[in-house]
Write a protein that holds these residues in place. Sequence first.
Motif, PDB file in Angstrom:
ATOM      1  N   GLU A  42       0.930  -1.058  -0.051  1.00 20.12           N
ATOM      2  CA  GLU A  42       0.086  -0.043   0.001  1.00 20.12           C
ATOM      3  C   GLU A  42       0.920   1.317  -0.087  1.00 20.12           C
ATOM      4  OE1 GLU A  42      -3.064  -0.105   2.765  1.00 20.12           O
ATOM      5  OE2 GLU A  42      -3.201   2.381   2.905  1.00 20.12           O
ATOM      6  N   ASN A  92       1.189   4.350  -2.758  1.00 19.03           N
ATOM      7  CA  ASN A  92       1.210   5.735  -2.244  1.00 19.03           C
ATOM      8  C   ASN A  92       2.419   6.647  -2.807  1.00 19.03           C
ATOM      9  OD1 ASN A  92      -1.327   5.472  -1.291  1.00 19.03           O
ATOM     10  ND2 ASN A  92      -0.522   5.192   0.819  1.00 19.03           N
ATOM     11  N   GLU A 100       2.116   7.267  -6.513  1.00 15.79           N
ATOM     12  CA  GLU A 100       1.175   8.400  -6.567  1.00 15.79           C
ATOM     13  C   GLU A 100       1.919   9.652  -6.254  1.00 15.79           C
ATOM     14  OE1 GLU A 100      -3.178   6.334  -5.784  1.00 15.79           O
ATOM     15  OE2 GLU A 100      -2.395   7.844  -4.319  1.00 15.79           O
ATOM     16  N   PHE A 117       2.740  12.929  -8.691  1.00 18.70           N
ATOM     17  CA  PHE A 117       2.395  14.123  -8.595  1.00 18.70           C
ATOM     18  C   PHE A 117       3.395  15.196  -8.610  1.00 18.70           C
ATOM     19  CE2 PHE A 117       1.448  17.652  -5.627  1.00 18.70           C
ATOM     20  CZ  PHE A 117      -0.358  17.847  -5.951  1.00 18.70           C
ATOM     21  N   GLY A 123     -19.664  20.630 -10.909  1.00 19.41           N
ATOM     22  CA  GLY A 123     -20.465  21.296 -10.127  1.00 19.41           C
ATOM     23  C   GLY A 123     -21.968  21.109 -10.634  1.00 19.41           C
ATOM     24  N   TYR A 129     -13.777   9.735  -5.239  1.00 21.29           N
ATOM     25  CA  TYR A 129     -13.793  10.525  -6.389  1.00 21.29           C
ATOM     26  C   TYR A 129     -12.668  11.598  -6.339  1.00 21.29           C
ATOM     27  CZ  TYR A 129     -15.412  14.256  -9.371  1.00 21.29           C
ATOM     28  OH  TYR A 129     -15.706  15.193 -10.319  1.00 21.29           O
ATOM     29  N   HIS A 179      -9.793  11.067  -4.992  1.00 26.06           N
ATOM     30  CA  HIS A 179      -8.646  10.434  -5.373  1.00 26.06           C
ATOM     31  C   HIS A 179      -8.643   9.938  -6.961  1.00 26.06           C
ATOM     32  CE1 HIS A 179      -6.402   6.749  -5.832  1.00 26.06           C
ATOM     33  NE2 HIS A 179      -5.600   7.379  -4.823  1.00 26.06           N
ATOM     34  N   MET A 202      -6.240  13.581  -4.125  1.00 24.04           N
ATOM     35  CA  MET A 202      -6.132  13.145  -2.871  1.00 24.04           C
ATOM     36  C   MET A 202      -5.078  11.920  -3.084  1.00 24.04           C
ATOM     37  SD  MET A 202      -9.943  13.504  -0.628  1.00 24.04           S
ATOM     38  CE  MET A 202      -8.972  13.835   0.761  1.00 24.04           C
ATOM     39  N   LEU A 203      -4.150  12.030  -3.737  1.00 29.15           N
ATOM     40  CA  LEU A 203      -3.088  11.159  -3.982  1.00 29.15           C
ATOM     41  C   LEU A 203      -2.249  10.534  -2.842  1.00 29.15           C
ATOM     42  CD1 LEU A 203      -1.597  12.039  -7.688  1.00 29.15           C
ATOM     43  CD2 LEU A 203      -3.860  10.621  -6.976  1.00 29.15           C
ATOM     44  N   SER A 214      -4.920   6.040   3.333  1.00 25.82           N
ATOM     45  CA  SER A 214      -4.911   5.966   1.953  1.00 25.82           C
ATOM     46  C   SER A 214      -6.464   6.672   1.210  1.00 25.82           C
ATOM     47  CB  SER A 214      -4.534   4.752   1.203  1.00 25.82           C
ATOM     48  OG  SER A 214      -3.242   4.251   1.572  1.00 25.82           O
ATOM     49  N   LYS A 234      -9.196   4.374  -0.701  1.00 25.21           N
ATOM     50  CA  LYS A 234      -9.722   3.386  -0.125  1.00 25.21           C
ATOM     51  C   LYS A 234     -10.059   3.360   1.232  1.00 25.21           C
ATOM     52  CE  LYS A 234      -6.562   0.612   1.155  1.00 25.21           C
ATOM     53  NZ  LYS A 234      -5.730  -0.632   1.137  1.00 25.21           N
ATOM     54  N   HIS A 250      -5.414  18.156  -2.320  1.00 22.79           N
ATOM     55  CA  HIS A 250      -4.106  18.648  -3.019  1.00 22.79           C
ATOM     56  C   HIS A 250      -4.118  18.380  -4.622  1.00 22.79           C
ATOM     57  CE1 HIS A 250      -1.807  17.782   1.066  1.00 22.79           C
ATOM     58  NE2 HIS A 250      -2.835  18.332   1.302  1.00 22.79           N
ATOM     59  N   SER A 251      -3.977  19.583  -5.410  1.00 30.28           N
ATOM     60  CA  SER A 251      -3.864  19.128  -6.551  1.00 30.28           C
ATOM     61  C   SER A 251      -2.567  19.835  -7.177  1.00 30.28           C
ATOM     62  CB  SER A 251      -5.174  19.883  -7.240  1.00 30.28           C
ATOM     63  OG  SER A 251      -5.102  21.105  -7.565  1.00 30.28           O
ATOM     64  N   GLU A 275     -22.868  17.694  -0.641  1.00 34.79           N
ATOM     65  CA  GLU A 275     -22.990  17.770  -2.114  1.00 34.79           C
ATOM     66  C   GLU A 275     -22.430  19.021  -2.476  1.00 34.79           C
ATOM     67  OE1 GLU A 275     -26.770  16.778  -3.858  1.00 34.79           O
ATOM     68  OE2 GLU A 275     -26.399  17.859  -5.547  1.00 34.79           O
ATOM     69  N   ASN A 305     -18.956  20.055  -4.965  1.00 30.31           N
ATOM     70  CA  ASN A 305     -19.285  21.149  -5.945  1.00 30.31           C
ATOM     71  C   ASN A 305     -18.172  22.164  -6.027  1.00 30.31           C
ATOM     72  OD1 ASN A 305     -21.297  19.414  -7.282  1.00 30.31           O
ATOM     73  ND2 ASN A 305     -22.945  20.785  -6.475  1.00 30.31           N
ATOM     74  N   GLU A 313     -14.928  20.863  -6.971  1.00 30.20           N
ATOM     75  CA  GLU A 313     -14.734  20.976  -8.620  1.00 30.20           C
ATOM     76  C   GLU A 313     -14.761  22.108  -9.175  1.00 30.20           C
ATOM     77  OE1 GLU A 313     -17.607  16.764  -9.235  1.00 30.20           O
ATOM     78  OE2 GLU A 313     -18.366  18.632 -10.197  1.00 30.20           O
TER      79      GLU A 313
END
Lengths: 215, 215, 215, 215
Positions: free
Chosen positions: B191, B195, B198, B202, C34, D25, D27, D32-33, D56, D59, D108-109, D191, D195, D198
């Motif tokens: 695992e 990570n 990933e 990134f 969104g 989603y 991830h 969210m790596l 992680s 999962k 984190h992006s 929800e 959004n 996103e």
Amino acid sequence: MKQQLLDTVSINYDPRVELIGAASYFHAQGWMLGTAGNLSAKMPDGSFWITGSGKSKGKLSQEDFVRVYPDGSIQAPLEESVKPSAETSIHSSIYELFADAQACYHVHSVDANLVSNFIKGDEIPLPPLEMIKGLGIWEENPNCVMPLFDNHLKVPQIASDIKTRFLAQKPQIPALLIRNHGVTVWANSLETARNYIEITEFVFRYMVAARKAGI
Amino acid sequence: MKQQLLDTVSINYDPRVELIGAASYFHAQGWMLGTAGNLSAKMPDGSFWITGSGKSKGKLSQEDFVRVYPDGSIQAPLEESVKPSAETSIHSSIYELFADAQACYHVHSVDANLVSNFIKGDEIPLPPLEMIKGLGIWEENPNCVMPLFDNHLKVPQIASDIKTRFLAQKPQIPALLIRNHGVTVWANSLETARNYIEITEFVFRYMVAARKAGI
Amino acid sequence: MKQQLLDTVSINYDPRVELIGAASYFHAQGWMLGTAGNLSAKMPDGSFWITGSGKSKGKLSQEDFVRVYPDGSIQAPLEESVKPSAETSIHSSIYELFADAQACYHVHSVDANLVSNFIKGDEIPLPPLEMIKGLGIWEENPNCVMPLFDNHLKVPQIASDIKTRFLAQKPQIPALLIRNHGVTVWANSLETARNYIEITEFVFRYMVAARKAGI
Amino acid sequence: MKQQLLDTVSINYDPRVELIGAASYFHAQGWMLGTAGNLSAKMPDGSFWITGSGKSKGKLSQEDFVRVYPDGSIQAPLEESVKPSAETSIHSSIYELFADAQACYHVHSVDANLVSNFIKGDEIPLPPLEMIKGLGIWEENPNCVMPLFDNHLKVPQIASDIKTRFLAQKPQIPALLIRNHGVTVWANSLETARNYIEITEFVFRYMVAARKAGI
């Protein structure tokens, strides 16, 4: 007689399910958007199954294929209205040129379109990536080129250009690029053809990003 | 004797299912396209399971793995023809160098290939991102480098370079990069190895985009 | 009377399930994030179903749609509180302008937003890609433009601009772009509308990448 | 007493399943790596569930969450060893500052990290995209900024900076950016928080691409 052959062969081998899976995967990658691209697989009798013209590539069914025979005759077993891909002549040329080819895949990607405009010539040098090994080039820092062809509204003109050039000189790798259009690969199995598409698209993506990053 | 050990251990632990899942995920990310990349996991007896050579990484099965023993002997339990990855020697070196390593993952990404060409030296500075914490570096604005190795057609040469350099000095982070080829990570669990892949990808993606954006 | 019509038609045709599938797919591509974007489909009686305002586009259900009639009246069959998309007036204009249109799709993508800022004028030239054929342009190296409209907080102003310009001159292709906002396409089937979105987004992606790569 | 409250409330509402879905989603989007990022949701009694530290994010299970009470006490119902996210103090500050907030998401992006380095100041102007409406700004060509905070190894320092600044002046939009780290949003439902993530990521992606394309 042809119908009889078809029945016998079908029992043993029908590549359409695997072609549908490949098309769905390529569509999800953005390489067969809308109705773009075409895939074919050769049959033991020398004919090949090819995707029908104008079909959405993300949701093909077995009825969306046409079988093309070496004499040029066509069979659309389940739906008379299905026409073979407009680019059937390219597939025919590939199977004529490369006797071992069992599958021929052609997809449209943004990166392939970009790379095709990097140079004005008729071949494009590939970077010396480890991934090139996957195309059968086992050299340290390989010096490898991909053949590049002009696009034409009349597809048989493209097919004829391919035949003329490849009869004079076989390409280093089982792949060619048509300008503003996309890549075509051929292989001795459907799985390998799929791998070749993945590898050429990886290389195109690298080339585009390298150019943007000034490498 | 070895066969007996294998049977006993198999009952308790078989990492191949998790390796198949990791390979499928990496393939979907574009990091194991075609037959590229190789994954391994260590067993309690010191041997390790590794992906077989030339297998499509998006659709592995348990038969596509080979078990490699510390004495160099090899076992392909279900299919004699499966050969261990051409890069097995790198995995062997990693397990020798790092006694705690339970998994070693190697993938090929476009971004890793690009980053490997940013500099000519043998290590590459990483940007001070929060994500670096995930590699075990808990510092404010960390000053961190990733070891960079030249690619060679003969993989044992790469393995030997890694061993020589890491015996002289352990790296700051559990990851190394091979030029024009890809990243290799190791960790004390499957695992965590996933990570690490990933996180390094990134960081590579950030580095490529930062260079393009002139940051 | 209207209720009676609705019941009869519903038995034969309800496009909402296909619209939900299209929205889910576009959301996964990052084109309906969104609550952005809106999709509609025409009914045999001249009304159309359209996505409700403020609904998350990745998880629509049949209750999230509103039916709009030619006289401007509105029906939200299962949930009174559902309001039609704020951009309903654009869909109405499209169905008025193009009698054959059976579906009208509008999505928001990063690439469409970028392309809309490439020029200050009211139309944008498209590159001569093979993919353009998918929009119905069958020419060698086609010289094709997409109409470009300014964005307004008051959507009816946009709808009015579209009507005025298209009544004076029909566009070459079934697509228009609103600046800083996104693309709108129309087609004679839901499947074709989906293909047009895929193709226009492909072309936008190419245009953005080509500009970055200096092509 | 607290245990009794928990039991009663659990029957009616448990946000963890929805948080797991959101994390999975995010991830898959690359936001969210590894173990990066943290999500929380408020309960009727003023406590909040938050993702555990070092898990992680692709999962998660319900055991991977911790419940944090207004008095700072912590409950890890099923597994004693689970620790709350290292960034719990930021979530606590958000719930204190914004009484209506029912969810707080932090991811984190790559794009968020890049944008955070576009300027040296403590707020970053956002482009006037239609998508900005999704953050509650209904203006023509809106003039909108996102608060930007420096990253610190000691997270409570970040939380304290946020509190100080927002007590002096509420931000225009329900989102803030931490340099080299990532975005945090809050909303009155799970929800809507999803959004907002996103939408902010869409805007970051636009900003990075616009800079690369010279727009």
